[in-house]
Design an enzyme around this catalytic site. Sequence first.
Site, PDB file in Angstrom:
ATOM      1  N   ASP A  81     -42.031  21.362  14.792  1.00 43.79           N
ATOM      2  CA  ASP A  81     -43.213  22.218  14.746  1.00 43.79           C
ATOM      3  C   ASP A  81     -43.104  23.153  13.551  1.00 43.79           C
ATOM      4  O   ASP A  81     -42.657  22.737  12.483  1.00 43.79           O
ATOM      5  CB  ASP A  81     -43.332  22.996  16.066  1.00 43.79           C
ATOM      6  CG  ASP A  81     -44.768  23.289  16.431  1.00 43.79           C
ATOM      7  OD1 ASP A  81     -45.381  24.087  15.714  1.00 43.79           O
ATOM      8  OD2 ASP A  81     -45.271  22.726  17.416  1.00 43.79           O
ATOM      9  N   HIS A  83     -46.833  28.757  15.991  1.00 39.55           N
ATOM     10  CA  HIS A  83     -47.035  27.722  17.004  1.00 39.55           C
ATOM     11  C   HIS A  83     -45.721  27.243  17.607  1.00 39.55           C
ATOM     12  O   HIS A  83     -45.621  27.034  18.827  1.00 39.55           O
ATOM     13  CB  HIS A  83     -47.796  26.552  16.382  1.00 39.55           C
ATOM     14  CG  HIS A  83     -48.303  25.567  17.377  1.00 39.55           C
ATOM     15  ND1 HIS A  83     -47.596  24.443  17.714  1.00 39.55           N
ATOM     16  CD2 HIS A  83     -49.438  25.537  18.110  1.00 39.55           C
ATOM     17  CE1 HIS A  83     -48.280  23.750  18.613  1.00 39.55           C
ATOM     18  NE2 HIS A  83     -49.405  24.392  18.871  1.00 39.55           N
ATOM     19  N   SER A 124     -51.336  21.027  22.883  1.00 42.03           N
ATOM     20  CA  SER A 124     -49.985  21.275  22.390  1.00 42.03           C
ATOM     21  C   SER A 124     -49.326  22.428  23.141  1.00 42.03           C
ATOM     22  O   SER A 124     -48.132  22.647  23.016  1.00 42.03           O
ATOM     23  CB  SER A 124     -50.003  21.594  20.896  1.00 42.03           C
ATOM     24  OG  SER A 124     -50.722  22.775  20.641  1.00 42.03           O
TER      25      SER A 124
END
Length: 901
Positions: free
Chosen positions: A188, A233, A571
Amino acid sequence: MKRSPVIYILFAFWLLCIHCVLAVIKDPNPLNEVDNRRFYVELTAETKDSEAVALQQKNFLTSLDQLHLPYKVGTQYTLAWNALLLEIDEPKEADKLLKEDLEKIHCIAGVKDIYPEQRHSSISARKTPHDYGRYLRKRQNSIHNNEHIKHYNGYAADPLAPNKMTGVQVVHQTTNLTGYGIKVGVIDSGIDYQHPALGGCFGPGCRVAYGYDFVGDDGHSPDSDPIDKCFGHGTLCAGIIGGLDPNGPWHGVAKNVIFGAYRVTPCSGNLVQDSDVVAAIEMALKDGMDILSISIGETGWAESASAAVTYNAARIIPVIASLGNDGEKGWWTASSPSVSYDVISVGSVNNDVISEFYISNNVDSNYLIRMYSTPAQASNIYLPLYASVFNAFIFEAYFISKYATEPVSTAKNVPLLDISEICAGPNGTNLNVSGKALLVNGVVCFGGKFSFADAYKNGAVVVLRYMGGEQDRNIFDAALGVVPGLPILQISNVNGEWLANELKSHSSVTITFSEEQKAFPMVQAGKPSSFSSWGLSSDLDIKPDILAPGSKILSTFPLNMGGWAQDTGTSIATPYVTGSIALILEKYGKLSPAKIRSLIMNTAIPMHMYSGLLYPVAKQGSGLINVYDALNAKTLVTPTKYSLNNNSNFENVTPQQRYNLTILNQGDAPVRYTLSHLPAASVTGYNSTNTIPLENPIVANITSTITFSETTVLIAPKTSATITWTIQPPILDLSVPWIYSGFILIKPDSGEQAQSIPYAGLLHLGTINVLGHPQLNSTSVVGFTGRDDAVTITLWLENPTRVLVIGAQSADNVTDFGVALVERYQNRAIGSDEAKFVMNGSVGVGEPDPVTGKFAQYKPLANGEYRYYVKALKLFGDLNNLGDFEKWVSKPFTISRPKIA
């Protein structure tokens, strides 16, 4: 006009070539920007046999040297993928890569496939329009800007509410399982390991013990420090997997896992390279990760370099990937690599309760307008829960900063003024708006003399605008940058009409913006999220595999960006499943990915719509994850799912087809199992007048019938039994295709919870068109004398297609002059995206390159009048059937090249 037989001969030869190409190569998104200097060569030896892999790669390199081709070896992969990255050694070769080179490479013993290196984008799908010079891969991150809070002490809802939905809370209360000793790789944007809830340090002995930064902040500066300080994120995902606040009650699903942070996303979120994803997976396996969590994807097929490597990795350790956030765009929106076989694809369900700011009023204390947001349907504007502080990397001026920390307004007792009926009239510009909130019916008050900019100059505090549609008590869209300093809040029609009526019956209505959050039940609590993409995959495999909480979930965020956030997207659901699998691995030790997939899918809870019907499997997969039952299952059922017609011919299922399921009793006592059928609603993504997938698929209470060879079976301990079953598909209107689905329920008499196996099949009649509104640019005379002198073909792909071809023919439609471009594995367009192909007045010589779809040589078309044509294999079409190709022919255009003296 009569066609020349040569057309059919040429097209048949072209079909034969394409058929061979498809058998040789897998290229998922030829519209993607492909770097022609870099290609992956996949070899046949299995990665579990390290000696065979090493020997095969050595032999391949020896053979490559003997060919004397202008390539050098970039990277060799041996753990996640038996493959090599080849680079063209000299820049001068980049523009004249010969098809023969790749054919020679493909003929080397042991070569399985060749894939182009691709550049992908990790920007949220809803932030920027696609640039169709590039058809970029996008990150499946939040569907709107993250909503940040100073600390979750101000979060009014239960921060652990998702755990109650999934059995995780019971696991935490009744066992000591915490994910201890399990290593989880997060591919990520890195992890802010300095966060106290994520351990506070990086390296051996820390929670984040492994990792690497493959991109750097700018996308080009890799280093050994995978800290996340500018995107957030990866930190969100890590917290959901296994965060643990040392000073409060909040924690993730598996609060003692060890993290590997593999950063592939720069600060901008742009340009995620295949090579970075592949390298991250390779390093994760080298570091001994037990699970991989990946939230990068694009609507597509299960054929690409990143999909191939995740498929291989998923046969070694569980790989969890997000389904995608395009559920409001209808069918065929599941993302790759989540559509890869054996990868666990995760969709989202809504949280039960959420924490929001709100607007109250002085006439009804129970009527609260929540500051809850859903994506804008007609713009790229997102709701600011907090005041705007614009930052340099937010490229659209009207985006609300993700770093904001204050409520959008703290105004109290603001008088409300309804300007709907007068704003367009002559008195609209003379309104006294100082210190007031303006209520506007956007349907009535549209295009008038009233100016929001003037309203702000004259002292207006806020605008509440409604136009119909949304029926919930929420604010679903906002703009703060359109008129800097003046919040323009889009409220639902219900809210707008209620406020307008109250103004008519009361002398004064005032509104107040809350300074603190309040807990609210979420709209459609516990149901599949509307944004969660629809399956099935383009190959008709069941996707998603499973659902988990993914809407309005609280988690960690980089300290310099506020420390905490609640976020939404598939996600966000993906790390929830990842943490759940960590608990399973801690209890049982190393299990095969296939067994783990069976445990979580077959113990999942099939979900019902409000009507009582089960949601179609194309929306929910196996249902909502049930971690407690997965941990305590004494029954193992295989296969995990039945994708009834995911084969290359898309054959309809007949009642004569027989299927087997095997029940293994892993307990210490005999168990009698009863089998039954749980039919789900059938669903179609089309109507009879339009081949474009509907944004809201149509659901019908028309279901299939299943017959079992036996409905009860007694199975001794540690043994298994096999049951045969057949299915009678439902009778539906086949003018449109339908997905029918349901579950086979296996209920033991031992007191253990029943298990279920999802099935899904597609009923269709014929094929479905692909090409939507192709157009040729208006140039009628083309000289092709300069770089920008070209003909552009624009089209909107209504549905996926395996093959798309562009060629040239005579203006009288008689003579086919050949093919200029071949594209494979095209995705359907999402939203208003159009594909553009720039043609330079030439056609290919020989056969197309098996990787790029381009030709080794091109010949210019002679001066004259021509038409371009586009041929696309229809959805569910047969590659060998000429009638299954949709064809569009352009208007005539003239080539008039100047004579060379």
